[in-house]
Design an enzyme around this catalytic site. Structure first.
Site, mmCIF file in Angstrom:
data_model
loop_
_atom_site.group_PDB
_atom_site.id
_atom_site.type_symbol
_atom_site.label_atom_id
_atom_site.label_comp_id
_atom_site.label_asym_id
_atom_site.label_seq_id
_atom_site.Cartn_x
_atom_site.Cartn_y
_atom_site.Cartn_z
ATOM 1 C CD GLU A 155 3.943 -3.416 11.841
ATOM 2 O OE1 GLU A 155 5.157 -3.615 11.876
ATOM 3 O OE2 GLU A 155 3.181 -3.856 10.975
ATOM 4 C CG ASP A 184 -2.079 0.754 7.735
ATOM 5 O OD1 ASP A 184 -1.306 0.175 6.957
ATOM 6 O OD2 ASP A 184 -3.214 0.311 8.033
ATOM 7 C CE LYS A 207 -4.211 -0.974 5.146
ATOM 8 N NZ LYS A 207 -4.392 -1.498 6.501
ATOM 9 C CE LYS A 261 -0.274 -0.966 4.773
ATOM 10 N NZ LYS A 261 -0.065 -2.345 4.835
#
Ligand code: NAP
Ligand code: HSE
Length: 428
Positions: A192, A203, A207, A107
Site C-alpha cells: 500500500e 496486518d 489475522k 480483519k
C-alpha cells in the site's frame, strides 16, 4: 430452474474486493440456483462516491445512503467489504439487529470487535461469516471451525501477509536489501502507499488473533498479539540463514501450550525442510497441528480481487443455503474457554544473534559466560567474519526462556568489546 425464491443482497463497498464479488455473482449466475436452490442477486451497492466510474457495475444499484439498505426488508444478506472500524462496525451491528445475515472480509474489525459482533449474530439468529478476513482466498476459517473441530489444535503458524513474503523472497533470491524490495513491492502494487501495517506485522497480527481464537476456542484480540516487523532484516541475515539451511519468513505463530496461549508475529529462521519455508512471493500459507489430523497445510493467494472474492462468495453461498433451510445462526461463536495469554518474555525459543565485537582473544569466552550466567546455552557459533577492525559473530542458542535471553543481551550490549548487536531473530 423455475419458481425459485430470490435471495437479495447488498454490497457495502465496491473497491477491490467488492468489484470481485460483483463479478463472481454475475459469472456464477447460471450455476447459483443449482448450488443453492435459490436465485441470488445484488440489490444495492453502498459507496462513498456515487459519481466515481465503476467498470462493469450497474450504476442504478449504487447508493451512498445506508438507510436505503438497512430499511430494505427484502435484503437478507449484507456483504461488508468497505474496511476500517467505523462505520463498518455500526452497519454490521445494525444489520444483525435487523435480522440480516452478514458476510465480511474485515480483519481489523473481527480481530478487535469479533466478540460483540458474534454475540449480536447469536442473539438475532443470524449468520456472521468472515472467511476472507484471513489469508484471502485460502480456506482457513471454515477448516479451523468445522473440518478440524474434532481435534485439539496446538499450533497454527502462518505466512499471512503477501507483501512481506514478497519482500523477503526478493531479498533471499535476488540479494536485494529491504528498501529496494519494498520499492519493488510498491511499484508492482503489492504494498500500500503506507505499508506500515504490512511491514510492521500489524496486518498479520490481526489475522493471527482471528485464527487463534477459533483454533483454541478462546478469545484472542489484536491487542494480545506481540508484533515485530521485518524492517531490521538485512540480506546478510538471510545469507547466514541459508548457510544454516534456513529461510527467514515473517511468521504469525499461535500455540496452545499447557501454560497458556502464545500469539506473536515476528521474523523467524525456519528450516528449509518445513513446508512454510517453500512459500514464496506473495503467496500465503497456514500450517496447522492437531492431535488427530497431525500436520496440515493450506496454501494459496492471500489477497487480490478474485482470490478474496472467492472466499466471500463461499460465505455468501453458505448463508444462502442456511436461509433456504431456515437454519441461520447455526454455528456461532466457539470461544467457550478463557485461556491465559502468555507475555512474549514467557515464551521459549531458539535465537539467532548477529553482532560486531572487538577482534581480540577472550571476547567469545566472555560472551559465552554472559549467556551461560543467564541460563542461555549456545547451540552453535556459525561464523566469524572480519569487518574493518571488528569480528562478526553469529551465535545460535538452544531453546531458552525469552526473558533469560533478553537479560543476557543487556549484559552483552554493555561489554566494552561489543560494537553492535546487529540482529536478533527467533528460530523456529
Ligand atoms: P477498497 O478497494 O479501499 O474499497 C473500499 C470500498 O468501500 C470502496 O468502494 C469505498 O467507496 C467503500 N467505502 C469505504 N468507506 C465507506 C463508507 N464510509 N461509506 C460507504 N462506502 C465506503 O478496499 P478493499 O481492498 O476492497 O478491501 C475491503 C475489505 O476487504 C477490507 O476490510 C480489507 O481488509 C479486506 N480484504 C482485502 C483484501 C484485498 O486483497 N484487497 C484481501 C483480504 C481482505 P468508494 O469507492 O466510493 O471510495
Ligand atoms: N496487505 C495484505 C497482504 C493483503 O499484503 O497480504 C490484505 O490482507
Amino acid at each position: 430452474m423455475e419458481n425459485l425464491r430470490d435471495v437479495k443482497m447488498a454490497l457495502l463497498g465496491s473497491g477491490t474486493v467488492g468489484t470481485g464479488v460483483y463479478k463472481l455473482v454475475q459469472r456464477q449466475k447460471e450455476e447459483l440456483p443449482y448450488k443453492i436452490g435459490a436465485n441470488l442477486s445484488i440489490k444495492k451497492v453502498l459507496v462513498r462516491d456515487k459519481n466515481k466510474k465503476r467498470e462493469g457495475i450497474d450504476s442504478s444499484l449504487l447508493t451512498d445512503c445506508w438507510e436505503d439498505i438497512i430499511l430494505d426488508d427484502e435484503i437478507e444478506i449484507v456483504i461488508e467489504v468497505m474496511g476500517g472500524i467505523e462505520p463498518a462496525r455500526t452497519y454490521i451491528m445494525e444489520a444483525l439487529n435487523a435480522g440480516k445475515n452478514v458476510v465480511t472480509a474485515n480483519k481489523d474489525l473481527i480481530a478487535t470487535h469479533g466478540k460483540e459482533l458474534l454475540d449480536a449474530a447469536e442473539e438475532n439468529g443470524c449468520d456472521l461469516l468472515f472467511e476472507a478476513s484471513v489469508a484471502g482466498g485460502i480456506p482457513i476459517i471454515r477448516p479451523l471451525k468445522q473440518c478440524l473441530a474434532g481435534n485439539h489444535l496446538t499450533e497454527v503458524t502462518g505466512i499471512v501477509n503477501g507483501t512481506t513474503n514478497f519482500i523477503l523472497t526478493k531479498m533471499s533470491e535476488e540479494g536485494m536489501e529491504f528498501d529496494e524490495a519494498l520499492a519493488l513491492a510498491t511499484e508492482l502494487g503489492y504494498a500500500e502507499a503506507d505499508p506500515t501495517a504490512d511491514i510492521e506485522g500489524y496486518d498479520a497480527g490481526r489475522k493471527v488473533a482471528i485464527m487463534a481464537s477459533i483454533a483454541f476456542n478462546s478469545r484472542v484480540t489484536f491487542d494480545d498479539v506481540y508484533t515485530e516487523g521485518i524492517t531490521h532484516i538485512s540480506s546478510r541475515d538471510i545469507q547466514y540463514a541459508k548457510a544454516m539451511g534456513c529461510e527467514i519468513k515473517l511468521l504469525g505463530v499461535a500455540r496452545n501450550t499447557d501454560t497458556g496461549i502464545e500469539v506473536r508475529v515476528h521474523p523467524m529462521l525456519i528450516p528449509l525442510n518445513h513446508p512454510l519455508a517453500g512459500v514464496k512471493d506473495s503467496f500465503n500459507a497456514v500450517f496447522v497441528h492437531g492431535d488427530a489430523v497431525d500436520d496440515a497445510m493450506f496454501y494459496g493467494r492471500g489477497a487480490g480481487e478474485l482470490p478474496t472474492a472467492s472466499a466471500v462468495m463461499g460465505d455468501i453461498i453458505d448463508v444462502a443455503r442456511d436461509i433456504q433451510y431456515h437454519c441461520c445462526g447455526r454455528i456461532h461463536c466457539t470461544c467457550y474457554k478463557n485461556l491465559p495469554i502468555k507475555k512474549i518474555t514467557e515464551i521459549e525459543s531458539k535465537y539467532f544473534l548477529r553482532m560486531l565485537v572487538a577482534d581480540k582473544p577472550g571476547v567469545l569466552a566472555r560472551i559465552a559466560d554472559k549467556l551461560g550466567k543467564n541460563n542461555v546455552s549456545i547451540a552453535q557459533v556459525i561464523q566469524k567474519n572480519k569487518i574493518n577492525d571488528h569480528a562478526e559473530l553469529v551465535v545460535i542458542t538452544d531453546s531458552v526462556l525469552e526473558q533469560n535471553f533478553a537479560d543476557a543481551l543487556v549484559s552483552i550490549r554493555e561489554m566494552d568489546t561489543t560494537k553492535e548487536i546487529s540482529t536478533v531473530i527467533r528460530v523456529y
